[in-house]
Structures are given as C-alpha cells and as structure tokens.
Design an enzyme around this catalytic site. Structure first.
Site, PDB file in Angstrom:
ATOM      1  CB  CYS A  97       2.404  -3.161   5.611  1.00 33.38           C
ATOM      2  SG  CYS A  97       3.219  -4.461   4.313  1.00 33.38           S
ATOM      3  CB  CYS A  98       5.203   1.221   4.683  1.00 31.44           C
ATOM      4  SG  CYS A  98       4.235   1.613   2.955  1.00 31.44           S
ATOM      5  CB  CYS A 130       4.019  -3.150  -2.776  1.00 34.58           C
ATOM      6  SG  CYS A 130       5.239  -2.546  -1.771  1.00 34.58           S
ATOM      7  CB  CYS A 188      -0.099  -0.168  -2.049  1.00 33.39           C
ATOM      8  SG  CYS A 188      -0.625  -1.537  -0.067  1.00 33.39           S
ATOM      9  CB  CYS A 234       5.279   4.411   1.585  1.00 31.21           C
ATOM     10  SG  CYS A 234       7.039   4.902   1.300  1.00 31.21           S
TER      11      CYS A 234
HETATM   12  S1  SF4 Z   1       2.828   0.231   0.012  1.00 31.67           S
HETATM   13 FE1  SF4 Z   1       1.594  -1.305   0.858  1.00 31.67          FE
HETATM   14  S2  SF4 Z   1       2.541  -4.135  -0.085  1.00 31.67           S
HETATM   15 FE2  SF4 Z   1       4.126  -2.529   0.237  1.00 31.67          FE
HETATM   16  S3  SF4 Z   1       5.283  -2.528   1.918  1.00 31.67           S
HETATM   17 FE3  SF4 Z   1       3.752  -0.464   2.270  1.00 31.67          FE
HETATM   18  S4  SF4 Z   1       1.721  -1.322   2.945  1.00 31.67           S
HETATM   19 FE4  SF4 Z   1       2.704  -2.850   2.520  1.00 31.67          FE
END
Ligand code: SF4
Length: 248
Positions: free
Chosen positions: A135-136, A218, A221, A244
């Site tokens: 996701c990151c 975010c 998280c 991240c």
């Molecule tokens: S911090 Fe969490 S929601 Fe944001 S990009 Fe990374 S995994 Fe995704």
C-alpha cells in the site's frame, strides 16, 4: 566555512544523475554533509537552494510546516511536495491548505495513480491492513519517485531524535537508490528546537498533536501514543513496519 557547490565541482548539468554525474553528485553531497554538519538549518537550506535552484524541492508530510517555513524564508516560492495518499486525516489536509494560503511556497499535491476505490478494486479493500508495504509503495513511494523526476535534490524534515532508525541521519547525503541529493536541514534538531521554532514563527501545526498523536501519517496506520512510548510507536502499530519506504 567553505562549502562546496555544484559550480565549484564543475557540476553544470544536474538533470541526469548517472555515471560520472552520479559520482559528482555523491562527492558534492559528501563534502557538503561534512562542511554543513553543525550549521544552522537556514544555512543548510541556503546551500541547497543556491546549489540546485529550480531542480530542488522540499517534501512535507504536513505534520508541521517547519521545514517548508525555513525554506520559504530562504528561497521564497520554493516547491513543496506533499504526497496526497487519499487516506490523510482532515487535520493534515488543513495544514497543507494553510501552508498554501499563507506561506510563500508552491505546494504541489502529488496523488497516487489509483484512487483508493480503484486500488480496492484492483487489490481488494483495506490493503493497508494486509500488506502495508504494498500500500505504501502504491500511495507514497511511487508518487514520490514520480514527483522527484523533476528535481536533483530534495529536502525532508527527518530528525535524529525521532527513532533509532533515524539516529545517523546526515544533514546532506547522496541517495544512491534515487540518484539524488537528500537534504535534512533539521536532522540535528530536538523536539524542543522544533517547538521553539513553531512558537517563534507561528508555524502551522497539525491539530492531532494536541489529541494524543506524536507522529502522523495516513489515518488507517496511525494511532495515539501513550506517555513514554517511542514517538513513532503509533505508526503501523499492528506490524513490525516502522518506515513507509520513502527514507530507506
Ligand atoms: S501509511 Fe498506511 S494507508 Fe498510508 S500508504 Fe502506507 S499502508 Fe497505505
């Protein structure tokens, strides 16, 4: 103090950091990192903007706007890159909008290639809960790589006192993965230094700091931290993950 610059290294073109030019960028960063260690943040910022001109940007997570503010004083109109993941707290977007409206900088909000809905369709919902690295990568790392294509150097707000993984952060370093110079003008600052600067200049700060958060990313998280916890303990609290991917 004599600080090496692109010009006195004969570094005329900084747009293609490959081969010999990459070696020169690395030498430039190494010399500047040694010469500027212990220098005021404003001096480090001035070196960066004098050296790289329009090929330089500041990156900001909008937890606070300290680094953007330092650069706005030293180099008015400087680009400030914000990674708009689509999963930020409203308080974070409020800092971004306040910075854009009140400071002499050019805020660039960079979005991922997919909306959150499109990502849910492609990878399944709540990817952040199953594979935060993926996701990151999709929502932060790839957009940063895309944004940095326009620059040879970038500034961050990394500080040595934030976590053990950041304890050796240099004020200027070469990022071999990206082929760019990374400038960390407040690397040596403490939280007290940050608080003093914010009070002196009335810098925009994320309201979540008053609500128990000590590090802000975010919303899926990020959780509040307890007294005595590491400031970054509230990030990806369900995982071993501590970064991240932007700064590794
Ligand atoms: S911090 Fe969490 S929601 Fe944001 S990009 Fe990374 S995994 Fe995704």
């Amino acid at each position: 103090m004599t600080v090496v610059t692109a010009a006195n290294l004969g570094l005329v073109t900084l747009s293609a950091p490959a081969g010999n030019n990459a070696a020169r960028l690395e030498a430039l960063a190494g010399e500047a990192g040694r010469a500027l260690e212990g220098a005021p943040a404003e001096e480090i910022a001035k070196w960066a903007t004098d050296t790289f001109g329009a090929r330089f940007c500041v990156t900001s997570s909008m937890a606070d706007a300290v680094v953007a503010h330092i650069f706005s004083r030293v180099a008015p109109g400087v680009d400030v890159v914000f990674l708009d993941t689509g999963l930020h707290f409203p308080e974070t977007l409020k800092v971004r909008d306040t910075v854009a409206a009140t400071m002499n900088v050019n805020v660039r909000s960079i979005r991922p290639q997919m909306t959150v809905g499109q990502q849910d369709g492609e990878y399944g919902p709540r990817l952040f809960a199953r594979s935060p690295d993926e996701c990151c990568f999709l929502r932060k790392v790839e957009p940063l790589e895309r944004a940095l294509a326009d620059y040879d150097a970038w500034a961050t707000g990394l500080r040595r006192d934030e976590s053990p993984t950041r304890a050796d952060t240099p004020v200027v370093a070469y990022d071999p993965k990206r082929g760019k110079v990374k400038v960390n003008p407040i690397a040596a600052w403490t939280q007290e230094d940050v608080d003093r600067y914010i009070a002196q200049w009335d810098v925009p700060v994320n309201e979540l700091f008053q609500k128990g958060y000590s590090s802000i990313g975010c919303w899926p998280c990020t959780r509040r931290t307890k007294a005595g916890e590491d400031p970054r303990a509230g990030r990806w609290a369900m995982f071993e993950k501590t970064e991240c991917g932007l700064h590794v």
